[in-house]
Design a protein around this motif. Structure first.
Motif, mmCIF file in Angstrom:
data_model
loop_
_atom_site.group_PDB
_atom_site.id
_atom_site.type_symbol
_atom_site.label_atom_id
_atom_site.label_comp_id
_atom_site.label_asym_id
_atom_site.label_seq_id
_atom_site.Cartn_x
_atom_site.Cartn_y
_atom_site.Cartn_z
ATOM 1 N N SER A 151 -6.969 -0.946 -3.465
ATOM 2 C CA SER A 151 -7.003 -2.369 -3.126
ATOM 3 C C SER A 151 -5.833 -2.749 -2.227
ATOM 4 C CB SER A 151 -6.994 -3.220 -4.395
ATOM 5 O OG SER A 151 -5.730 -3.183 -5.041
ATOM 6 N N LEU A 152 -4.684 -2.073 -2.377
ATOM 7 C CA LEU A 152 -3.508 -2.387 -1.552
ATOM 8 C C LEU A 152 -3.497 -1.613 -0.240
ATOM 9 C CD1 LEU A 152 -0.642 -2.694 -4.182
ATOM 10 C CD2 LEU A 152 -2.207 -4.433 -3.324
ATOM 11 N N LEU A 153 -4.016 -0.387 -0.267
ATOM 12 C CA LEU A 153 -4.090 0.402 0.970
ATOM 13 C C LEU A 153 -5.269 -0.030 1.833
ATOM 14 C CD1 LEU A 153 -3.441 4.032 -0.326
ATOM 15 C CD2 LEU A 153 -1.815 2.508 0.799
ATOM 16 N N ARG A 154 -6.261 -0.649 1.176
ATOM 17 C CA ARG A 154 -7.539 -0.988 1.818
ATOM 18 C C ARG A 154 -8.291 0.261 2.222
ATOM 19 N NH1 ARG A 154 -5.396 -6.228 5.346
ATOM 20 N NH2 ARG A 154 -4.955 -7.536 3.525
ATOM 21 N N ARG A 155 -8.007 1.335 1.534
ATOM 22 C CA ARG A 155 -8.730 2.602 1.668
ATOM 23 C C ARG A 155 -8.395 3.431 0.438
ATOM 24 N NH1 ARG A 155 -3.930 3.248 4.345
ATOM 25 N NH2 ARG A 155 -4.620 1.884 6.021
ATOM 26 N N PHE A 156 -9.227 4.413 0.120
ATOM 27 C CA PHE A 156 -8.887 5.314 -0.972
ATOM 28 C C PHE A 156 -7.643 6.123 -0.606
ATOM 29 C CE2 PHE A 156 -13.594 5.212 -1.962
ATOM 30 C CZ PHE A 156 -13.443 4.463 -3.112
ATOM 31 N N TYR A 157 -6.803 6.378 -1.598
ATOM 32 C CA TYR A 157 -5.722 7.330 -1.380
ATOM 33 C C TYR A 157 -6.359 8.694 -1.191
ATOM 34 C CZ TYR A 157 -1.415 9.969 -1.956
ATOM 35 O OH TYR A 157 -0.353 10.799 -1.738
ATOM 36 N N VAL A 205 3.552 -6.639 -2.119
ATOM 37 C CA VAL A 205 2.957 -5.384 -1.668
ATOM 38 C C VAL A 205 4.031 -4.552 -0.971
ATOM 39 C CG1 VAL A 205 1.230 -4.320 -0.173
ATOM 40 C CG2 VAL A 205 0.686 -6.436 -1.395
ATOM 41 N N SER A 206 4.210 -3.330 -1.443
ATOM 42 C CA SER A 206 5.224 -2.446 -0.869
ATOM 43 C C SER A 206 4.822 -1.006 -1.119
ATOM 44 C CB SER A 206 6.597 -2.708 -1.498
ATOM 45 O OG SER A 206 6.595 -2.320 -2.856
ATOM 46 N N SER A 207 5.435 -0.106 -0.357
ATOM 47 C CA SER A 207 5.188 1.319 -0.587
ATOM 48 C C SER A 207 5.668 1.733 -1.974
ATOM 49 C CB SER A 207 5.888 2.149 0.493
ATOM 50 O OG SER A 207 5.355 1.864 1.767
ATOM 51 N N THR A 208 6.738 1.117 -2.458
ATOM 52 C CA THR A 208 7.253 1.433 -3.792
ATOM 53 C C THR A 208 6.239 1.065 -4.867
ATOM 54 O OG1 THR A 208 9.547 1.094 -3.078
ATOM 55 C CG2 THR A 208 9.107 0.982 -5.443
ATOM 56 N N LEU A 209 5.623 -0.112 -4.741
ATOM 57 C CA LEU A 209 4.599 -0.534 -5.697
ATOM 58 C C LEU A 209 3.417 0.433 -5.663
ATOM 59 C CD1 LEU A 209 3.443 -2.675 -7.662
ATOM 60 C CD2 LEU A 209 2.542 -3.876 -5.652
ATOM 61 N N ILE A 210 2.960 0.777 -4.469
ATOM 62 C CA ILE A 210 1.818 1.680 -4.329
ATOM 63 C C ILE A 210 2.160 3.065 -4.862
ATOM 64 C CG2 ILE A 210 0.386 2.869 -2.623
ATOM 65 C CD1 ILE A 210 0.619 0.252 -0.935
ATOM 66 N N ARG A 211 3.364 3.528 -4.586
ATOM 67 C CA ARG A 211 3.795 4.826 -5.099
ATOM 68 C C ARG A 211 3.696 4.872 -6.630
ATOM 69 N NH1 ARG A 211 6.536 8.601 -2.767
ATOM 70 N NH2 ARG A 211 6.813 7.247 -0.958
ATOM 71 N N GLY A 212 4.104 3.784 -7.263
ATOM 72 C CA GLY A 212 4.015 3.717 -8.716
ATOM 73 C C GLY A 212 2.580 3.786 -9.203
ATOM 74 N N TYR A 213 1.670 3.092 -8.516
ATOM 75 C CA TYR A 213 0.256 3.142 -8.890
ATOM 76 C C TYR A 213 -0.289 4.567 -8.758
ATOM 77 C CZ TYR A 213 -0.111 -1.991 -8.901
ATOM 78 O OH TYR A 213 0.026 -3.326 -9.190
ATOM 79 N N ASP A 248 5.236 4.105 5.425
ATOM 80 C CA ASP A 248 4.848 5.005 4.346
ATOM 81 C C ASP A 248 3.827 4.266 3.491
ATOM 82 O OD1 ASP A 248 4.739 7.165 2.674
ATOM 83 O OD2 ASP A 248 6.433 6.517 1.446
ATOM 84 N N GLY A 249 2.580 4.631 3.636
ATOM 85 C CA GLY A 249 1.518 3.959 2.912
ATOM 86 C C GLY A 249 0.549 3.241 3.829
ATOM 87 N N ILE A 250 1.059 2.678 4.927
ATOM 88 C CA ILE A 250 0.219 1.896 5.851
ATOM 89 C C ILE A 250 -0.675 0.967 5.036
ATOM 90 C CG2 ILE A 250 -1.136 1.972 7.974
ATOM 91 C CD1 ILE A 250 -0.399 4.858 8.316
ATOM 92 N N ILE A 261 4.050 -9.829 1.713
ATOM 93 C CA ILE A 261 2.632 -9.990 1.396
ATOM 94 C C ILE A 261 2.480 -9.791 -0.106
ATOM 95 C CG2 ILE A 261 0.295 -9.187 1.857
ATOM 96 C CD1 ILE A 261 1.665 -10.400 4.300
ATOM 97 N N LYS A 262 1.815 -10.705 -0.757
ATOM 98 C CA LYS A 262 1.692 -10.656 -2.212
ATOM 99 C C LYS A 262 0.308 -10.178 -2.645
ATOM 100 C CE LYS A 262 5.711 -12.405 -3.584
ATOM 101 N NZ LYS A 262 5.741 -13.645 -4.360
ATOM 102 N N SER A 263 0.280 -9.489 -3.764
ATOM 103 C CA SER A 263 -0.956 -9.163 -4.472
ATOM 104 C C SER A 263 -0.780 -9.725 -5.875
ATOM 105 C CB SER A 263 -1.185 -7.648 -4.521
ATOM 106 O OG SER A 263 -2.309 -7.334 -5.313
ATOM 107 N N GLY A 264 -1.359 -10.897 -6.102
ATOM 108 C CA GLY A 264 -1.063 -11.589 -7.352
ATOM 109 C C GLY A 264 0.386 -12.020 -7.333
#
Length: 306
Positions: free
Chosen positions: A171-177, A152-160, A23-25, A145-148
């Motif tokens: 920056s975390l997906l390496r593509r636009f949402y 890096v997780s789907s939960t973190l990205i979901r929050g963003y 979820d997020g890839i 995998i860390k970002s700062g």
């Protein structure tokens, strides 16, 4: 990329299998994909699931169709989407592993460090490692995998995404949402105030309600645009969210065409206006800001999925 079905199983050619919900890839998942593609003499296979277990209200970051397009862009050889039925949810960890080994002809397995599987999530990455000799496969467990300072997780990205932080998301997906959808006929309210829009609806995770600078893809071409996500409180009382996009310098009948909306940057939150004239003035300001931001689409190309 071949989309596998139950009719294709069992496979008879050795595979390197990456297993997960994906979820997020995101950047962590990319490491899994890279690993299976580096296994000499084995076909790369992604084994994923059609839903998130036990979360009826869960909104996916990507739909099944969007996942297919992303994995295809990553040059994966095969993709299998496991229906998450009640029967499947009751498989023991050993029964699940036997399916992977026998049905997928797995000779190499890669998972994330926190991957769990089997009834009551009893299976772990450690269990896969313990059983490798018995079943004759090799294992690679991808560490966090860390970002700062953040994992890096789907939960973190979901929050963003939910907070409209699209630059961090990209920056975390390496593509636009992005959100894919078929352009629907609306009420033509946008046209009546000088901003004709293309509307799509979706069941996936929506960004924070508000206005965004976006890049849309229609029929293989990119266009700068401004997009509203939300319920349009000034002109509608239906309370049904949708994605409504005004595409700059574009004309033509696009109803029923497929459109992808790439979210570049959050401009402002959705809010009611005292009248349509005030809304019209604000839309003009939003459009001007987005146009300035997206003046050169070349600088955004690496974040656009084709």
């Amino acid at each position: 990329m071949k989309l596998l079905t139950q009719n294709d199983l069992p496979l008879h050619e050795g595979t390197a299998v990456a297993i997960g919900l994906f979820d997020g890839i995101h950047a962590g998942h990319t490491t899994l994909i890279h690993d299976i593609e580096c296994q000499a003499g084995l076909k790369s296979l992604v084994y994923t699931f059609d839903t998130k277990p036990n979360h009826a209200a869960y909104k996916n970051i990507y739909t099944a169709g969007e996942k297919v397009s992303i994995f295809a862009s990553m040059n994966v050889d095969m993709l299998y989407e496991q229906p998450f039925t009640k029967e499947f949810s009751q498989l023991t960890k050993e029964a699940f592993l036997q399916r992977i080994v026998k049905d997928m002809c797995a000779k190499h397995i890669t998972v994330g460090f926190d991957f769990r599987f089997g009834r009551n999530a009893e299976g772990t990455a450690g269990y896969l490692q313990e059983q490798a000799g018995r079943f004759g496969y090799t294992v690679y467990v991808v560490p966090a995998i860390k970002s700062g300072a953040e994992k890096v997780s789907s939960t973190l990205i979901r929050g963003y995404i939910e907070h409209g932080e699209m630059e961090r998301t990209a920056s975390l997906l390496r593509r636009f949402y992005f959100i894919d959808g078929k352009i629907e006929k609306g009420r033509h309210l946008g046209s009546s105030i000088g901003f004709p829009t293309a509307n799509i609806s979706t069941d996936k995770l929506l960004p924070r309600y508000g206005v965004y600078a976006t890049i849309v893809q229609i029929d293989g071409k990119c266009y700068p645009a401004v997009t509203n996500v939300g319920v349009k409180p000034t002109v509608s009382d239906a309370g049904v969210p949708n994605v409504e996009t005004f595409i700059f310098n574009f004309s033509g009948d696009v109803y029923n065409e497929r459109m992808r909306v790439n979210f570049v940057s959050f401009l402002r939150g959705e809010r009611p206006f005292p009248n349509v004239a005030a809304l019209q003035k604000q839309i003009a300001q939003d459009a001007h800001l987005a146009q300035e931001m997206l003046r050169d689409l070349e600088v955004y190309k690496e974040y656009i999925l084709w």
